[in-house]
Design a protein around this motif. Sequence first.
Motif, PDB file in Angstrom:
ATOM      1  N   PRO A 118      60.406  54.395  33.305  1.00 48.47           N
ATOM      2  CA  PRO A 118      61.529  53.949  34.139  1.00 48.47           C
ATOM      3  C   PRO A 118      62.460  55.084  34.550  1.00 48.47           C
ATOM      4  CG  PRO A 118      61.250  52.466  32.281  1.00 48.47           C
ATOM      5  CD  PRO A 118      60.322  53.620  32.068  1.00 48.47           C
ATOM      6  N   VAL A 119      62.707  56.017  33.646  1.00 50.10           N
ATOM      7  CA  VAL A 119      63.588  57.138  33.967  1.00 50.10           C
ATOM      8  C   VAL A 119      62.937  58.019  35.029  1.00 50.10           C
ATOM      9  CG1 VAL A 119      64.745  59.176  33.034  1.00 50.10           C
ATOM     10  CG2 VAL A 119      64.662  57.063  31.695  1.00 50.10           C
ATOM     11  N   LEU A 120      61.652  58.313  34.851  1.00 44.09           N
ATOM     12  CA  LEU A 120      60.926  59.121  35.815  1.00 44.09           C
ATOM     13  C   LEU A 120      60.871  58.423  37.175  1.00 44.09           C
ATOM     14  CD1 LEU A 120      59.232  61.636  36.411  1.00 44.09           C
ATOM     15  CD2 LEU A 120      57.236  60.364  35.626  1.00 44.09           C
ATOM     16  N   LEU A 127      64.695  49.667  32.299  1.00 48.61           N
ATOM     17  CA  LEU A 127      65.628  50.538  31.589  1.00 48.61           C
ATOM     18  C   LEU A 127      66.217  49.827  30.368  1.00 48.61           C
ATOM     19  CD1 LEU A 127      67.433  52.272  34.582  1.00 48.61           C
ATOM     20  CD2 LEU A 127      65.788  53.291  33.010  1.00 48.61           C
ATOM     21  N   SER A 185      54.997  47.419  30.873  1.00 49.14           N
ATOM     22  CA  SER A 185      56.212  47.006  30.169  1.00 49.14           C
ATOM     23  C   SER A 185      56.174  45.521  29.823  1.00 49.14           C
ATOM     24  CB  SER A 185      57.448  47.298  31.026  1.00 49.14           C
ATOM     25  OG  SER A 185      57.585  48.676  31.241  1.00 49.14           O
ATOM     26  N   LEU A 234      63.008  56.302  38.380  1.00 49.03           N
ATOM     27  CA  LEU A 234      64.347  56.342  38.966  1.00 49.03           C
ATOM     28  C   LEU A 234      64.613  57.694  39.620  1.00 49.03           C
ATOM     29  CD1 LEU A 234      66.919  54.656  39.259  1.00 49.03           C
ATOM     30  CD2 LEU A 234      67.730  55.679  37.149  1.00 49.03           C
ATOM     31  N   ILE A 235      64.190  58.770  38.984  1.00 58.06           N
ATOM     32  CA  ILE A 235      64.367  60.114  39.543  1.00 58.06           C
ATOM     33  C   ILE A 235      63.542  60.272  40.818  1.00 58.06           C
ATOM     34  CG2 ILE A 235      63.901  62.573  39.133  1.00 58.06           C
ATOM     35  CD1 ILE A 235      64.600  61.984  36.142  1.00 58.06           C
ATOM     36  N   PRO A 270      59.076  56.254  28.829  1.00 58.29           N
ATOM     37  CA  PRO A 270      59.909  57.091  29.708  1.00 58.29           C
ATOM     38  C   PRO A 270      59.674  56.845  31.201  1.00 58.29           C
ATOM     39  CG  PRO A 270      58.859  58.424  28.016  1.00 58.29           C
ATOM     40  CD  PRO A 270      58.238  57.064  27.954  1.00 58.29           C
ATOM     41  N   LEU A 320      63.730  49.943  27.658  1.00 62.05           N
ATOM     42  CA  LEU A 320      63.699  51.279  27.058  1.00 62.05           C
ATOM     43  C   LEU A 320      64.772  51.402  25.970  1.00 62.05           C
ATOM     44  CD1 LEU A 320      62.584  54.214  27.177  1.00 62.05           C
ATOM     45  CD2 LEU A 320      64.323  54.678  28.898  1.00 62.05           C
ATOM     46  N   LEU A 321      65.941  50.834  26.220  1.00 63.64           N
ATOM     47  CA  LEU A 321      67.021  50.899  25.232  1.00 63.64           C
ATOM     48  C   LEU A 321      66.782  49.942  24.064  1.00 63.64           C
ATOM     49  CD1 LEU A 321      70.053  51.041  27.684  1.00 63.64           C
ATOM     50  CD2 LEU A 321      69.003  52.941  26.440  1.00 63.64           C
ATOM     51  N   TRP A 323      55.160  51.995  40.156  1.00 63.56           N
ATOM     52  CA  TRP A 323      56.159  51.008  39.730  1.00 63.56           C
ATOM     53  C   TRP A 323      55.478  49.727  39.285  1.00 63.56           C
ATOM     54  CZ3 TRP A 323      57.286  46.113  41.494  1.00 63.56           C
ATOM     55  CH2 TRP A 323      58.475  45.544  41.021  1.00 63.56           C
TER      56      TRP A 323
END
Length: 156
Positions: free
Chosen positions: A44-46, A2, A90, A48-49, A42, A5-6, A83
Amino acid sequence: MLALLLMAPKLRTIVRDYPETPDNIDFGGLSEWAQHNDWFMPAPVLLLIVLAGLQYTGARLQRCPEWGVRLWAAVGALYWLAWAGAIGLSTAWFLGMDDGLSGDAASPHTNGAFIAAHICVGLALFGNAIAAPFVGIGAVKRLNRVLTEEVTAGHP
């Protein structure tokens, strides 16, 4: 992931402004791939969900039939394989960007917080990259067990 990503947009800009080899703006190899590919960012966001969904449904497995428990265990194994793949991508992306960056030229033009974040993300990705193959192997074993053995409700 994450944090990466930022950081990715600023890191890409800094690498373009301060390339390791100013005469060769094409970078080459891993650095070129990293400069032109970020379709997986995207993930990591997916992930996490999906993890939240797995945790939510995992707490309710006692009421599920056997096929539901098997499905949950299989999806969990596939999650960990995804993962491990996302960590690998990444890490490769970060290494490519880091390889294409001239740290000496960029340092005076970037603030200390960004440099510290860059180092922290690198160390975190390195640690996760070491763990990823073991997580992947464990996920394959779990998926194999789900597909070949009986699984009792609540104990995948």
